[in-house]
Design a protein around this motif. Structure first.
Motif, PDB file in Angstrom:
ATOM      1  N   PHE A  23     -14.514  45.348  72.947  1.00 36.78           N
ATOM      2  CA  PHE A  23     -13.652  45.828  71.882  1.00 36.78           C
ATOM      3  C   PHE A  23     -12.586  44.791  71.581  1.00 36.78           C
ATOM      4  O   PHE A  23     -12.131  44.072  72.465  1.00 36.78           O
ATOM      5  CB  PHE A  23     -12.986  47.152  72.273  1.00 36.78           C
ATOM      6  N   ALA A  24     -12.175  44.770  70.304  1.00 37.08           N
ATOM      7  CA  ALA A  24     -11.124  43.834  69.896  1.00 37.08           C
ATOM      8  C   ALA A  24     -10.271  44.486  68.823  1.00 37.08           C
ATOM      9  O   ALA A  24     -10.664  45.471  68.202  1.00 37.08           O
ATOM     10  CB  ALA A  24     -11.738  42.539  69.369  1.00 37.08           C
ATOM     11  N   VAL A  25      -9.101  43.913  68.619  1.00 38.19           N
ATOM     12  CA  VAL A  25      -8.223  44.342  67.535  1.00 38.19           C
ATOM     13  C   VAL A  25      -7.867  43.122  66.701  1.00 38.19           C
ATOM     14  O   VAL A  25      -7.899  41.984  67.176  1.00 38.19           O
ATOM     15  CB  VAL A  25      -6.930  45.017  68.068  1.00 38.19           C
ATOM     16  N   VAL A  26      -7.526  43.390  65.433  1.00 39.55           N
ATOM     17  CA  VAL A  26      -7.123  42.318  64.531  1.00 39.55           C
ATOM     18  C   VAL A  26      -6.004  42.850  63.641  1.00 39.55           C
ATOM     19  O   VAL A  26      -6.026  44.014  63.245  1.00 39.55           O
ATOM     20  CB  VAL A  26      -8.315  41.803  63.691  1.00 39.55           C
ATOM     21  N   ASN A  27      -5.042  42.014  63.357  1.00 33.03           N
ATOM     22  CA  ASN A  27      -3.959  42.384  62.456  1.00 33.03           C
ATOM     23  C   ASN A  27      -4.265  41.758  61.096  1.00 33.03           C
ATOM     24  O   ASN A  27      -3.763  40.683  60.758  1.00 33.03           O
ATOM     25  CB  ASN A  27      -2.610  41.897  63.002  1.00 33.03           C
ATOM     26  N   SER A  28      -5.090  42.432  60.330  1.00 31.95           N
ATOM     27  CA  SER A  28      -5.527  41.875  59.051  1.00 31.95           C
ATOM     28  C   SER A  28      -4.397  41.831  58.033  1.00 31.95           C
ATOM     29  O   SER A  28      -4.399  40.980  57.139  1.00 31.95           O
ATOM     30  CB  SER A  28      -6.726  42.652  58.492  1.00 31.95           C
ATOM     31  N   GLN A  29      -3.404  42.715  58.165  1.00 31.57           N
ATOM     32  CA  GLN A  29      -2.268  42.695  57.243  1.00 31.57           C
ATOM     33  C   GLN A  29      -1.460  41.408  57.413  1.00 31.57           C
ATOM     34  O   GLN A  29      -1.066  40.790  56.432  1.00 31.57           O
ATOM     35  CB  GLN A  29      -1.374  43.922  57.460  1.00 31.57           C
ATOM     36  N   ALA A  30      -1.226  40.996  58.643  1.00 33.43           N
ATOM     37  CA  ALA A  30      -0.500  39.746  58.895  1.00 33.43           C
ATOM     38  C   ALA A  30      -1.294  38.553  58.367  1.00 33.43           C
ATOM     39  O   ALA A  30      -0.722  37.620  57.799  1.00 33.43           O
ATOM     40  CB  ALA A  30      -0.220  39.591  60.380  1.00 33.43           C
ATOM     41  N   ILE A  31      -2.597  38.597  58.536  1.00 39.17           N
ATOM     42  CA  ILE A  31      -3.443  37.521  58.026  1.00 39.17           C
ATOM     43  C   ILE A  31      -3.379  37.495  56.506  1.00 39.17           C
ATOM     44  O   ILE A  31      -3.247  36.438  55.891  1.00 39.17           O
ATOM     45  CB  ILE A  31      -4.901  37.701  58.512  1.00 39.17           C
ATOM     46  N   PHE A  32      -3.435  38.660  55.899  1.00 39.27           N
ATOM     47  CA  PHE A  32      -3.381  38.762  54.439  1.00 39.27           C
ATOM     48  C   PHE A  32      -2.076  38.174  53.905  1.00 39.27           C
ATOM     49  O   PHE A  32      -2.068  37.414  52.943  1.00 39.27           O
ATOM     50  CB  PHE A  32      -3.521  40.227  54.013  1.00 39.27           C
ATOM     51  N   VAL A  33      -0.964  38.517  54.543  1.00 42.24           N
ATOM     52  CA  VAL A  33       0.347  38.028  54.099  1.00 42.24           C
ATOM     53  C   VAL A  33       0.422  36.507  54.219  1.00 42.24           C
ATOM     54  O   VAL A  33       0.982  35.836  53.353  1.00 42.24           O
ATOM     55  CB  VAL A  33       1.474  38.706  54.914  1.00 42.24           C
ATOM     56  N   ASP A  34      -0.156  35.951  55.274  1.00 45.60           N
ATOM     57  CA  ASP A  34      -0.085  34.510  55.513  1.00 45.60           C
ATOM     58  C   ASP A  34      -1.161  33.705  54.797  1.00 45.60           C
ATOM     59  O   ASP A  34      -1.122  32.481  54.809  1.00 45.60           O
ATOM     60  CB  ASP A  34      -0.169  34.234  57.018  1.00 45.60           C
ATOM     61  N   HIS A  35      -2.126  34.383  54.197  1.00 44.68           N
ATOM     62  CA  HIS A  35      -3.221  33.673  53.529  1.00 44.68           C
ATOM     63  C   HIS A  35      -2.660  32.885  52.338  1.00 44.68           C
ATOM     64  O   HIS A  35      -1.870  33.412  51.554  1.00 44.68           O
ATOM     65  CB  HIS A  35      -4.281  34.673  53.053  1.00 44.68           C
ATOM     66  N   PRO A  36      -3.058  31.625  52.178  1.00 44.41           N
ATOM     67  CA  PRO A  36      -2.506  30.807  51.086  1.00 44.41           C
ATOM     68  C   PRO A  36      -2.814  31.355  49.692  1.00 44.41           C
ATOM     69  O   PRO A  36      -2.001  31.197  48.768  1.00 44.41           O
ATOM     70  CB  PRO A  36      -3.140  29.432  51.288  1.00 44.41           C
ATOM     71  N   ASP A  37      -3.929  32.012  49.525  1.00 41.74           N
ATOM     72  CA  ASP A  37      -4.285  32.560  48.214  1.00 41.74           C
ATOM     73  C   ASP A  37      -3.415  33.760  47.844  1.00 41.74           C
ATOM     74  O   ASP A  37      -3.263  34.075  46.664  1.00 41.74           O
ATOM     75  CB  ASP A  37      -5.760  32.977  48.184  1.00 41.74           C
ATOM     76  N   THR A  38      -2.836  34.427  48.843  1.00 40.50           N
ATOM     77  CA  THR A  38      -2.006  35.599  48.572  1.00 40.50           C
ATOM     78  C   THR A  38      -0.763  35.216  47.789  1.00 40.50           C
ATOM     79  O   THR A  38      -0.384  35.903  46.835  1.00 40.50           O
ATOM     80  CB  THR A  38      -1.610  36.298  49.890  1.00 40.50           C
ATOM     81  N   LYS A  39      -0.140  34.118  48.155  1.00 35.74           N
ATOM     82  CA  LYS A  39       1.074  33.688  47.459  1.00 35.74           C
ATOM     83  C   LYS A  39       0.768  33.377  45.995  1.00 35.74           C
ATOM     84  O   LYS A  39       1.509  33.780  45.094  1.00 35.74           O
ATOM     85  CB  LYS A  39       1.683  32.466  48.148  1.00 35.74           C
ATOM     86  N   ALA A  40      -0.317  32.674  45.736  1.00 39.99           N
ATOM     87  CA  ALA A  40      -0.692  32.354  44.361  1.00 39.99           C
ATOM     88  C   ALA A  40      -0.990  33.624  43.565  1.00 39.99           C
ATOM     89  O   ALA A  40      -0.590  33.746  42.403  1.00 39.99           O
ATOM     90  CB  ALA A  40      -1.910  31.425  44.350  1.00 39.99           C
ATOM     91  N   ALA A  41      -1.658  34.573  44.190  1.00 34.55           N
ATOM     92  CA  ALA A  41      -1.967  35.835  43.518  1.00 34.55           C
ATOM     93  C   ALA A  41      -0.684  36.602  43.208  1.00 34.55           C
ATOM     94  O   ALA A  41      -0.545  37.155  42.108  1.00 34.55           O
ATOM     95  CB  ALA A  41      -2.901  36.683  44.384  1.00 34.55           C
ATOM     96  N   GLN A  42       0.238  36.624  44.157  1.00 29.15           N
ATOM     97  CA  GLN A  42       1.511  37.320  43.935  1.00 29.15           C
ATOM     98  C   GLN A  42       2.285  36.671  42.791  1.00 29.15           C
ATOM     99  O   GLN A  42       2.907  37.373  41.985  1.00 29.15           O
ATOM    100  CB  GLN A  42       2.365  37.309  45.219  1.00 29.15           C
TER     101      GLN A  42
END
Length: 165
Positions: A23-42
């Motif tokens: 089993f594993a966990v992932v913080n996809s929200q943190a990844i989403f916020v830090d993704h370079p494409d997110t800033k351009a989209a925002q």
């Protein structure tokens, strides 16, 4: 006797498989916020929102002028003129309300179009990490109330898969 042995084996097999699960966990929200494409989209979304806001201000200013002119009509203004101007004011108000609804819908669609590819990249990276690490389940880190010692946090692996530091 054979039935009892078969039942015991049927009960024991899933437990053996469960014990080997990873089993594993992932913080996809943190990844989403830090993704370079997110800033351009925002930034694109903010620019579009600003355009709508500017247009809304123009429409509101026109409405305010029209309403102020209506209020300044002399008392002896014929009813037909008052009614026509009141109808124009109501139509302008309806147009403004419709514009606001359309703008909200348009912004929502733009947000979905801009953010969906980023979310898909993250989902693909999580799947790739899951396959590479031979994990049985990868859960979102925000959801569990308890995470045991045998659960791995794969957030850093997904980040590196996406090229995010």
């Amino acid at each position: 006797m054979i039935k009892r042995i078969l039942v015991a084996i049927m009960i024991a097999l899933p437990m053996i498989g469960f014990a080997q699960a990873k089993f594993a966990v992932v913080n996809s929200q943190a990844i989403f916020v830090d993704h370079p494409d997110t800033k351009a989209a925002q930034e694109q979304l903010q620019a579009a929102a600003q355009k709508f806001q500017d247009e809304f201000k123009k429409l509101s200013d026109e409405f305010d002028k029209k309403y102020a002119a209506f209020q300044e009509l002399p008392e002896d203004t014929p009813k037909s003129i008052r009614d026509r101007q009141m109808g124009e004011i109501q139509n302008m108000n309806n147009s403004i309300q419709q514009f606001r609804l359309n703008a909200d819908e348009d912004l929502q669609k733009q947000q979905e179009q801009l953010l969906a590819p980023i979310q898909q990249k993250i989902a693909d990276a999580v799947q790739a990490v899951g396959k590479e690490g031979n994990y049985t389940f990868i859960f979102e880190a925000q959801m569990p109330n308890y995470v045991g010692a045998d659960v791995t946090d794969v957030t850093s692996l997904v980040r590196s898969k996406l090229g995010i530091k």
